[in-house]
Design a protein around this motif. Structure first.
Motif, PDB file in Angstrom:
ATOM      1  N   THR A  87      51.823 114.968  -5.124  1.00 43.76           N
ATOM      2  CA  THR A  87      51.580 113.697  -5.824  1.00 43.76           C
ATOM      3  C   THR A  87      50.314 113.751  -6.672  1.00 43.76           C
ATOM      4  O   THR A  87      50.164 112.977  -7.620  1.00 43.76           O
ATOM      5  CB  THR A  87      51.467 112.534  -4.830  1.00 43.76           C
ATOM      6  OG1 THR A  87      50.328 112.725  -3.978  1.00 43.76           O
ATOM      7  CG2 THR A  87      52.722 112.423  -3.971  1.00 43.76           C
ATOM      8  N   LEU A  88      49.407 114.656  -6.330  1.00 44.11           N
ATOM      9  CA  LEU A  88      48.178 114.823  -7.104  1.00 44.11           C
ATOM     10  C   LEU A  88      48.328 115.879  -8.196  1.00 44.11           C
ATOM     11  O   LEU A  88      47.352 116.192  -8.884  1.00 44.11           O
ATOM     12  CB  LEU A  88      47.025 115.203  -6.170  1.00 44.11           C
ATOM     13  CG  LEU A  88      46.623 114.148  -5.129  1.00 44.11           C
ATOM     14  CD1 LEU A  88      45.630 114.726  -4.132  1.00 44.11           C
ATOM     15  CD2 LEU A  88      46.038 112.920  -5.810  1.00 44.11           C
TER      16      LEU A  88
ATOM     17  N   ILE B 225      43.752 119.285  -1.517  1.00 49.65           N
ATOM     18  CA  ILE B 225      43.979 117.845  -1.691  1.00 49.65           C
ATOM     19  C   ILE B 225      42.698 117.175  -2.168  1.00 49.65           C
ATOM     20  O   ILE B 225      42.718 116.342  -3.090  1.00 49.65           O
ATOM     21  CB  ILE B 225      44.470 117.224  -0.366  1.00 49.65           C
ATOM     22  CG1 ILE B 225      45.876 117.743  -0.023  1.00 49.65           C
ATOM     23  CG2 ILE B 225      44.466 115.697  -0.445  1.00 49.65           C
ATOM     24  CD1 ILE B 225      46.341 117.360   1.372  1.00 49.65           C
TER      25      ILE B 225
ATOM     26  N   LYS C  28      51.405 115.160  -0.269  1.00 49.34           N
ATOM     27  CA  LYS C  28      50.220 114.530  -0.855  1.00 49.34           C
ATOM     28  C   LYS C  28      49.691 115.366  -2.004  1.00 49.34           C
ATOM     29  O   LYS C  28      49.330 114.835  -3.073  1.00 49.34           O
ATOM     30  CB  LYS C  28      49.148 114.375   0.228  1.00 49.34           C
ATOM     31  CG  LYS C  28      47.810 113.848  -0.282  1.00 49.34           C
ATOM     32  CD  LYS C  28      47.914 112.428  -0.805  1.00 49.34           C
ATOM     33  CE  LYS C  28      46.545 111.877  -1.163  1.00 49.34           C
ATOM     34  NZ  LYS C  28      46.617 110.516  -1.741  1.00 49.34           N
TER      35      LYS C  28
ATOM     36  N   GLU D 219      42.528 124.778  -8.665  1.00 46.10           N
ATOM     37  CA  GLU D 219      43.087 124.585  -7.333  1.00 46.10           C
ATOM     38  C   GLU D 219      43.211 125.905  -6.580  1.00 46.10           C
ATOM     39  O   GLU D 219      42.951 125.982  -5.378  1.00 46.10           O
ATOM     40  CB  GLU D 219      44.458 123.914  -7.425  1.00 46.10           C
ATOM     41  CG  GLU D 219      45.049 123.608  -6.057  1.00 46.10           C
ATOM     42  CD  GLU D 219      46.531 123.272  -6.113  1.00 46.10           C
ATOM     43  OE1 GLU D 219      47.212 123.456  -5.085  1.00 46.10           O
ATOM     44  OE2 GLU D 219      47.010 122.827  -7.176  1.00 46.10           O
TER      45      GLU D 219
ATOM     46  N   LYS E 172      42.080 118.220  -5.874  1.00 49.10           N
ATOM     47  CA  LYS E 172      42.981 117.577  -6.830  1.00 49.10           C
ATOM     48  C   LYS E 172      42.754 116.070  -6.910  1.00 49.10           C
ATOM     49  O   LYS E 172      43.172 115.427  -7.882  1.00 49.10           O
ATOM     50  CB  LYS E 172      44.437 117.866  -6.460  1.00 49.10           C
ATOM     51  CG  LYS E 172      44.840 119.329  -6.578  1.00 49.10           C
ATOM     52  CD  LYS E 172      44.691 119.854  -7.998  1.00 49.10           C
ATOM     53  CE  LYS E 172      45.721 119.279  -8.947  1.00 49.10           C
ATOM     54  NZ  LYS E 172      45.664 119.900 -10.287  1.00 49.10           N
ATOM     55  N   GLY E 173      42.077 115.518  -5.905  1.00 51.02           N
ATOM     56  CA  GLY E 173      41.762 114.094  -5.939  1.00 51.02           C
ATOM     57  C   GLY E 173      40.490 113.787  -6.693  1.00 51.02           C
ATOM     58  O   GLY E 173      40.059 112.633  -6.747  1.00 51.02           O
TER      59      GLY E 173
END
Length: 785
Positions: free
Chosen positions: A28-29, A560, A25, A544, A563-564
């Protein structure tokens, strides 16, 4: 042994799958690949250990070594970031190493117990040493200069009372007292304890004790969150009188302080508006208390009875001229300002409920009669006293909810403003809203007319109010002259140092381009004022690698989450997509303000470092919400509601690396940071709100003021653990702490008894903001006889 291997393999498999699923996940970010790679290695290690293969242990060891390389590459050798990445993995490696010889024996190979168990012993010692090290402060900025020794107090000079919320109308929170010093503070003991009888019930938005008492002669005065005013004897804590002002609201039930007026000595800058005279014998000494249901009450300081000739039998109704005031939409939570013969009030206006909320008007009343003398309406510059419209003063304007300051020589009152509601949508704000929002406004004491103003945030979309009392100080210059300064701290983590006569910056402030939003109907300021000439505290742009967690698992979830979201620094504009605001709407710095030691020109600043995750919700999709704390806020009258959440891990811990709160000393002559230390431990808080009971000084969010004294001490209690602390004001070293029965959001204050000459330190303790443990304590400390 087989059972143990199955248990160990299951634990490694669970950790590995968590890393793989979460890591994919994160990839993907656009985030780090480490967790996916490490997760695959952990899964393979678990399989091999389940099969009783020693290669599983070797693979885990290689994974750990890779983790060390990755961690150092990301964060260097910073303690708390490394702990988050390596401590749990170290525990896992220790378990694997203790199992490794058995795996080799099961495979029929030489166990090599001595070297493996020897390495495990070294690792165990390293874990123990790291654990012990965690109990000493990290992220410490050591003193960058040597201050002069504390100057002895001039014993021939009269001792000033602690006559106002911030010690005086300048708000310095300083006392020229030195009986209690760094040399003897460790001998402090409780002199007396009183109970208000009113325990605030809340863990945030309800009733909170945030009081700083005041002291006049042999009397101590304070107010409770529920509006009761109490007078105590300064030496014994014996109650002299109490007055129950009462008043309730749906949220934000608090009273930060009372104000004092002595009609026999007060300078008169205005006359009675109706030309009448006041009988000076009627309650010449008065205590003013604001109430959450918008009343201003004058009490006789000696008896606690309402002053009969003030307003209507001691009460002025502050709702007059305000138009419609729904319960909880307009209230007084901060202390009034007594300046010359005036008592001046602003007001807290509920955030984010709707447009057109009650006016942000600031009003001055004659302290003897209660007659309205002047009014400053930020939305209508033609208003000088009563509203010019039957609907009242201009609705929905920027308000002054925090404490104000006064310079008698210049005849100026300094007002810290918020922004017009709601906070996260400003498309309907007027030019005057934008002009005076999130600003420091200097008004003429006699007329209430603005003389100058300085805006700290243009077109504020973040709830970045000027939240604290402006502090007045004369900065000494090399040629023997002084510069009249005013300091305003901000929720942005910036400190604005201005000439209080002209409003011009003393320390450099630069307009810098900031990110622009794209929400239809909103407008955005292309630049914002960055106070580059003063230290910035806790407002770095996060990346991050700055994400943190007590374990790698909640760190992964924080990564997560980060990064979202969109994050472009302090002024990341809110939008329809999730965005991270750091600092969040709590700060940075908040209402506690600062203290200043004039003997060194050091200013002491405490902060909190909590982010805010938010996004706008189209009007048709807004469901519920009351605007009180976190969650959905309705913002009725605008195209959008908003979702707001603290940027916390699943364990309820801030997602960015510690410290989460510090105490800093800044030299106002050089504008440099002198020292900085984390303040507060996790002893009375922890993951999921469970008290850890460990005094690990990680640095916790602070909510409450400091106190500085001429002997070289700084006191603070507004942390999340249950302590009143004293620091050496020249070095930042903690020199004393006392366990409180519950936490405190109050401001420590001090005075010298006019009867005994003894110096006392007093703090109220009603409970730390997020703690369910509550109390009604007033505690006085003194040196033993």
């Amino acid at each position: 042994m087989r059972l143990w291997l199955y248990i160990l393999a299951a634990a490694l498999l669970g950790a590995g799958l968590f890393f793989v699923i979460g890591g994919i996940k994160l990839i993907t970010l656009g985030g780090s690949w480490y967790f996916t790679i490490a997760g695959i290695a952990l899964v393979l290690s678990a399989i091999q250990i389940f099969r009783a293969k020693s290669s599983g242990a070797a693979l885990f060891a290689l994974t750990f070594l890779g983790t060390v390389v990755w961690a150092v590459w990301e964060v260097g050798f910073e303690f708390w970031p490394l702990i988050s990445r390596l401590f749990a993995m170290s525990i896992g490696l220790l378990m694997v190493m203790l199992t490794w010889p058995a795996l080799r024996r099961l495979a029929g190979a030489d166990a090599k117990s001595a070297p493996i168990l020897g390495s495990a012993a070294v690792l165990a010692l390293a874990i123990v040493a790291t654990t012990v090290s965690a109990f000493s402060p990290k992220n410490v900025v050591a003193p960058t200069q040597t201050a002069e020794a504390a100057k002895p107090v001039d014993k021939s000079a009269p001792v000033a009372d602690w006559s106002a919320w911030g010690a005086n109308v300048a708000g310095t929170r300083f006392a020229a007292l030195d009986e209690i010093s760094p040399a003897n503070v460790n001998k402090l003991e409780v002199a007396w304890t009183a109970h208000t009888g009113e325990t605030p019930q809340s863990t945030g938005s309800g009733a909170e004790d945030q009081n700083t008492p005041i002291q006049i002669g042999d009397s101590l005065f304070l107010c409770t969150a529920y509006g009761t005013v109490i007078s105590y004897d300064v030496d014994s804590g014996k109650e002299k009188w109490r007055y129950a002002a009462g008043g309730t609201v749906p949220a934000w039930q608090r009273c930060r302080g009372v104000a004092y007026y002595d009609g026999s000595t007060a300078q008169r800058v205005t006359e009675q508006p109706d030309g009448s005279t006041i009988d000076p014998s009627i309650s010449p000494k008065r205590v003013f208390v604001p109430t959450v249901d918008a009343r201003l009450i004058a009490l006789d300081a000696d008896t606690g009875k309402p002053a009969a000739n003030f307003g209507d039998n001691g009460i002025v109704d502050l709702k007059i001229g305000m138009g419609e005031v729904k319960p909880g939409y307009y209230q007084q939570t901060s202390t009034p300002l007594v300046a010359a013969n005036l008592v001046i009030v602003g007001g807290r206006v509920a955030d984010n409920n709707e447009t057109g909320e009650p006016p942000g008007v600031v009003r001055a009343f004659d302290a003897a009669s209660g007659q309205l003398v002047w009014a400053w309406d930020p939305g209508n510059e033609a208003v000088t006293r009563e509203p010019l419209s039957p609907e009242g003063y201009t609705r929905g304007t920027p308000n002054v909810w925090s404490a104000m300051s006064y310079d008698p020589k210049l005849g100026l009152v300094y007002l810290p403003t918020g922004n017009a509601t709601p906070d996260f949508w400003a498309g309907e704000r007027t030019a005057l809203d934008d002009k005076y929002s999130s600003s420091l406004v200097a008004v003429n004491i006699a007329t209430g007319r603005p003389v100058w103003h300085y805006q700290t945030v243009h077109h504020d979309l973040w709830d970045f109010d000027v939240p604290a009392q402006p502090v007045l100080y004369d900065i000494p210059n090399a040629d023997g002259s002084t510069t009249p300064a005013v300091v305003a701290v901000s929720k942005t983590g910036m400190i604005y140092l201005l000439n209080r006569e002209t409003g011009q910056p003393i320390a450099d402030i630069v307009e810098k381009p900031v990110p622009q939003g794209n929400v239809e109907g909103e407008r955005y300021s292309p630049t914002q004022p960055f106070s580059v000439g003063m230290p910035m505290i806790g407002n770095q742009t996060l990346a991050e690698k700055d994400m943190w967690g007590a374990t790698p698992f909640d760190q992964l979830l924080c990564r997560i989450s980060f990064k979202g979201m969109r994050h472009e620094g302090v002024f990341t504009p809110p939008g329809l997509d999730p965005a991270l605001q750091f600092p969040g709407s709590l700060g940075g710095m908040n209402w506690g303000s600062v203290s200043i030691d004039p003997t060194t020109s050091y200013m002491y600043v405490n902060d909190m470092r909590l982010g805010l995750a938010n996004y706008k919700i189209p009007r048709d999709d807004v469901k519920g919400g009351n605007g009180i704390e976190m969650g959905v806020v309705p913002q009725l009258g605008t195209p959008f509601g908003a979702m707001r959440q603290r940027f916390l891990s699943q364990l309820g811990i801030p997602c960015q690396a510690p410290p989460f709160g510090t105490l800093s000393a800044i030299d106002l002559k050089t504008h440099k940071l002198v020292w900085q230390v984390p303040v507060g431990t996790v002893e009375d808080t922890g993951p999921l709100g469970i008290k850890m009971g460990l005094p690990i000084p990680i640095g916790m969010p602070t909510l409450g003021p400091t106190l500085s004294t001429q002997s070289g001490l700084v006191f603070i209690a507004g942390t999340q653990d249950f302590y009143l602390r004293a620091f050496d004001s020249r070095t930042g070293q903690e020199v004393w702490k006392s366990r409180l029965p519950v936490g405190s959001q109050g401001g420590p204050m001090t005075y010298r008894s006019p009867k005994t000459g003894k110096q006392y330190i007093v703090i109220t303790a009603g409970g730390a903001r997020q703690s369910p443990e509550r109390g009604d304590y007033v505690i006085a400390y003194a040196l033993p006889n």
